[in-house]
Design a protein around this motif. Structure first.
Motif, PDB file in Angstrom:
ATOM      1  N   ALA A 140       6.628  -8.547  71.750  1.00 35.66           N
ATOM      2  CA  ALA A 140       7.813  -7.949  72.356  1.00 35.66           C
ATOM      3  C   ALA A 140       8.852  -7.752  71.258  1.00 35.66           C
ATOM      4  O   ALA A 140       9.267  -8.725  70.618  1.00 35.66           O
ATOM      5  N   CYS A 141       9.238  -6.501  71.020  1.00 38.20           N
ATOM      6  CA  CYS A 141      10.240  -6.175  69.998  1.00 38.20           C
ATOM      7  C   CYS A 141      11.514  -5.732  70.704  1.00 38.20           C
ATOM      8  O   CYS A 141      11.542  -4.676  71.329  1.00 38.20           O
ATOM      9  N   LEU A 142      12.552  -6.543  70.588  1.00 35.73           N
ATOM     10  CA  LEU A 142      13.831  -6.262  71.234  1.00 35.73           C
ATOM     11  C   LEU A 142      14.796  -5.745  70.174  1.00 35.73           C
ATOM     12  O   LEU A 142      15.031  -6.418  69.174  1.00 35.73           O
ATOM     13  N   SER A 143      15.351  -4.561  70.387  1.00 33.94           N
ATOM     14  CA  SER A 143      16.163  -3.943  69.341  1.00 33.94           C
ATOM     15  C   SER A 143      17.499  -3.427  69.861  1.00 33.94           C
ATOM     16  O   SER A 143      17.651  -3.060  71.030  1.00 33.94           O
ATOM     17  N   ALA A 144      18.463  -3.388  68.935  1.00 35.58           N
ATOM     18  CA  ALA A 144      19.691  -2.600  69.051  1.00 35.58           C
ATOM     19  C   ALA A 144      19.717  -1.775  67.767  1.00 35.58           C
ATOM     20  O   ALA A 144      20.501  -2.031  66.858  1.00 35.58           O
ATOM     21  N   TRP A 145      18.810  -0.818  67.680  1.00 36.08           N
ATOM     22  CA  TRP A 145      18.518  -0.103  66.441  1.00 36.08           C
ATOM     23  C   TRP A 145      19.295   1.212  66.434  1.00 36.08           C
ATOM     24  O   TRP A 145      19.061   2.091  67.272  1.00 36.08           O
ATOM     25  N   PRO A 146      20.196   1.389  65.469  1.00 38.40           N
ATOM     26  CA  PRO A 146      21.028   2.595  65.459  1.00 38.40           C
ATOM     27  C   PRO A 146      20.429   3.718  64.625  1.00 38.40           C
ATOM     28  O   PRO A 146      19.470   3.533  63.877  1.00 38.40           O
ATOM     29  N   THR A 147      21.045   4.875  64.751  1.00 34.54           N
ATOM     30  CA  THR A 147      20.755   5.970  63.838  1.00 34.54           C
ATOM     31  C   THR A 147      21.236   5.577  62.440  1.00 34.54           C
ATOM     32  O   THR A 147      21.925   4.582  62.254  1.00 34.54           O
TER      33      THR A 147
ATOM     34  N   ARG B 160      20.152  16.229  64.194  1.00 34.61           N
ATOM     35  CA  ARG B 160      19.305  16.035  65.376  1.00 34.61           C
ATOM     36  C   ARG B 160      18.627  14.682  65.276  1.00 34.61           C
ATOM     37  O   ARG B 160      18.170  14.274  64.204  1.00 34.61           O
ATOM     38  N   LEU B 161      18.556  13.998  66.427  1.00 38.75           N
ATOM     39  CA  LEU B 161      18.000  12.648  66.438  1.00 38.75           C
ATOM     40  C   LEU B 161      16.574  12.619  65.905  1.00 38.75           C
ATOM     41  O   LEU B 161      16.184  11.690  65.185  1.00 38.75           O
ATOM     42  N   ALA B 162      15.791  13.630  66.214  1.00 38.45           N
ATOM     43  CA  ALA B 162      14.390  13.657  65.778  1.00 38.45           C
ATOM     44  C   ALA B 162      14.267  13.707  64.261  1.00 38.45           C
ATOM     45  O   ALA B 162      13.227  13.357  63.713  1.00 38.45           O
ATOM     46  N   GLN B 163      15.325  14.133  63.587  1.00 37.62           N
ATOM     47  CA  GLN B 163      15.298  14.230  62.124  1.00 37.62           C
ATOM     48  C   GLN B 163      15.899  13.004  61.453  1.00 37.62           C
ATOM     49  O   GLN B 163      15.898  12.916  60.222  1.00 37.62           O
ATOM     50  N   ASP B 164      16.406  12.083  62.230  1.00 32.94           N
ATOM     51  CA  ASP B 164      17.093  10.931  61.668  1.00 32.94           C
ATOM     52  C   ASP B 164      16.096   9.986  60.985  1.00 32.94           C
ATOM     53  O   ASP B 164      15.025   9.700  61.522  1.00 32.94           O
TER      54      ASP B 164
ATOM     55  N   ARG C  59      25.491   4.433  67.005  1.00 30.63           N
ATOM     56  CA  ARG C  59      24.783   5.241  67.998  1.00 30.63           C
ATOM     57  C   ARG C  59      23.339   4.771  68.025  1.00 30.63           C
ATOM     58  O   ARG C  59      22.662   4.787  66.990  1.00 30.63           O
ATOM     59  N   PHE C  60      22.881   4.333  69.186  1.00 34.72           N
ATOM     60  CA  PHE C  60      21.562   3.716  69.282  1.00 34.72           C
ATOM     61  C   PHE C  60      20.492   4.741  69.659  1.00 34.72           C
ATOM     62  O   PHE C  60      20.746   5.716  70.355  1.00 34.72           O
ATOM     63  N   LEU C  61      19.266   4.471  69.206  1.00 37.77           N
ATOM     64  CA  LEU C  61      18.187   5.454  69.240  1.00 37.77           C
ATOM     65  C   LEU C  61      17.471   5.572  70.579  1.00 37.77           C
ATOM     66  O   LEU C  61      16.881   6.611  70.866  1.00 37.77           O
TER      67      LEU C  61
ATOM     68  N   ALA D 170       3.111   4.991  76.032  1.00 37.80           N
ATOM     69  CA  ALA D 170       4.205   5.470  76.881  1.00 37.80           C
ATOM     70  C   ALA D 170       5.490   5.345  76.087  1.00 37.80           C
ATOM     71  O   ALA D 170       5.629   4.436  75.264  1.00 37.80           O
ATOM     72  N   ARG D 171       6.462   6.250  76.328  1.00 36.39           N
ATOM     73  CA  ARG D 171       7.721   6.178  75.598  1.00 36.39           C
ATOM     74  C   ARG D 171       8.832   6.847  76.401  1.00 36.39           C
ATOM     75  O   ARG D 171       8.575   7.619  77.323  1.00 36.39           O
ATOM     76  N   THR D 172      10.081   6.560  76.030  1.00 32.84           N
ATOM     77  CA  THR D 172      11.238   7.128  76.719  1.00 32.84           C
ATOM     78  C   THR D 172      11.936   8.200  75.907  1.00 32.84           C
ATOM     79  O   THR D 172      12.864   8.817  76.393  1.00 32.84           O
ATOM     80  N   TRP D 173      11.596   8.416  74.652  1.00 33.90           N
ATOM     81  CA  TRP D 173      12.368   9.235  73.732  1.00 33.90           C
ATOM     82  C   TRP D 173      13.772   8.658  73.626  1.00 33.90           C
ATOM     83  O   TRP D 173      13.936   7.446  73.623  1.00 33.90           O
ATOM     84  N   SER D 174      14.816   9.482  73.570  1.00 34.33           N
ATOM     85  CA  SER D 174      16.159   8.947  73.302  1.00 34.33           C
ATOM     86  C   SER D 174      16.912   8.557  74.565  1.00 34.33           C
ATOM     87  O   SER D 174      17.970   7.925  74.483  1.00 34.33           O
ATOM     88  N   LYS D 175      16.401   8.919  75.722  1.00 32.90           N
ATOM     89  CA  LYS D 175      17.130   8.679  76.965  1.00 32.90           C
ATOM     90  C   LYS D 175      16.848   7.289  77.512  1.00 32.90           C
ATOM     91  O   LYS D 175      15.838   6.665  77.208  1.00 32.90           O
TER      92      LYS D 175
END
Length: 295
Positions: A183-190, A198-202, A236-238, A252-257
């Motif tokens: 289990a990886c718990l994060s508050a990982w920012p840009t 764009r977030l995808a390029q960060d 700003r968190f990812l 499975a993933r949520t992307w940025s939302k």
């Protein structure tokens, strides 16, 4: 794989014998502990609707993360909670039959730790204090000193807190201690120094996914990665919560939302399949490795 979530869609309905449903949450949390607890309660309820067995919430879900990682204000830190704080007992009550991992700021005498706790309705199953602190966090927190796996109703697990997963030794230590789920718990920012339009390029968005997939694949384990969303101060968190299989594939993933990434799989069967020909843990040659810091 016998059954799993397609990326972005949560499985529903009956499941094959031996499978579990693992959910990783992307959500925003701040300083208001009552608000945070209410949001946790809603996420737990949503996860239960999906038949979730393990729910991983982000780092600092109780009290929020730092507002400025470069120059943290010592007078504006999250509230430090004792390990037996009533809020943690309340999350265990909400969890009931589910296993829930949640991050918080832990009070340990005069020290403060960026910590995670894993609970169910039976109480506390495991704890972790973040070992690897980026430069700004050293103002606010004292590092932990160990990685320990623990037993849960879904199997043997271990926890990492965001920057911990940058270091391969962290996940490897838990895998060697028998963990089959991380289990990886994060508050990982840009990126703080070179934010992309764009977030995808960060750069940090790419690294976040890279570390999740690499830590799962190199140890041939299942990894559930939760992260904060939104913003706090200059951060700003990812988002990008996900469940990764033992081959490094994102299930499975949520992307940025904000939302839940939910995957269904037979953990033991998938790990056995991944390790059938090449078993990384069994084929280690530790006598050949240099340990400690470079000379």
């Amino acid at each position: 794989m016998d059954s799993r979530a397609a990326p972005g869609r949560a499985p529903r309905g009956p499941r094959p014998p031996g499978t579990v449903r693992i959910a990783a949450a992307a959500a925003h949390f701040g300083r208001d502990l009552d608000f945070d607890l209410a949001r946790i309660g809603k996420i737990v309820s949503d996860a239960r609707d999906h038949g979730t067995d393990l729910l991983v919430l982000p780092d600092a879900a109780l009290g929020g993360y730092l507002a400025d990682l470069r120059r943290p204000d010592p007078d504006a830190l999250p509230e430090a909670l004792k390990p037996d704080d009533p809020l943690i007992h309340e999350i265990a009550r909400l969890a009931r039959e589910m296993v829930v991992c949640v991050g918080y700021c832990e009070a340990a005498g005069a020290a403060r730790h960026n910590s995670a706790v894993c609970v169910s309705g039976d109480g506390v199953l495991g704890r972790h204090r973040k070992v690897h602190l980026p430069a700004g966090e050293t103002v606010a927190y004292t590092p932990g000193d160990r990685f320990e796996a623990f037993d849960t109703p879904i199997g043997r697990m271990g926890m990492l807190i965001d920057y911990d997963k940058t270091f391969p030794e962290s996940a490897r230590s838990l895998a060697l201690d028998g963990a089959t789920v991380l289990a990886c718990l994060s508050a990982w920012p840009t990126s703080l120094t070179n934010r992309a339009p764009r977030l995808a390029q960060d750069r940090q968005a790419r690294l976040f996914d890279l570390y999740d997939q690499a830590r799962a694949a190199e140890n041939q384990v299942v990894l559930a990665s939760a992260n904060q969303t939104g913003a706090m101060g200059g951060m700003r968190f990812l988002g990008q919560a996900k469940v990764v299989g033992p081959g490094g594939d994102i299930l499975a993933r949520t992307w940025s939302k904000a939302g839940l990434a939910v995957a269904e799989l037979d953990v033991a069967a998938e790990i056995d399949r991944a390790r059938r020909i090449l078993s990384h843990i069994d084929e280690l040659r530790p006598a050949a490795y240099r340990t400690g810091r470079p000379v």
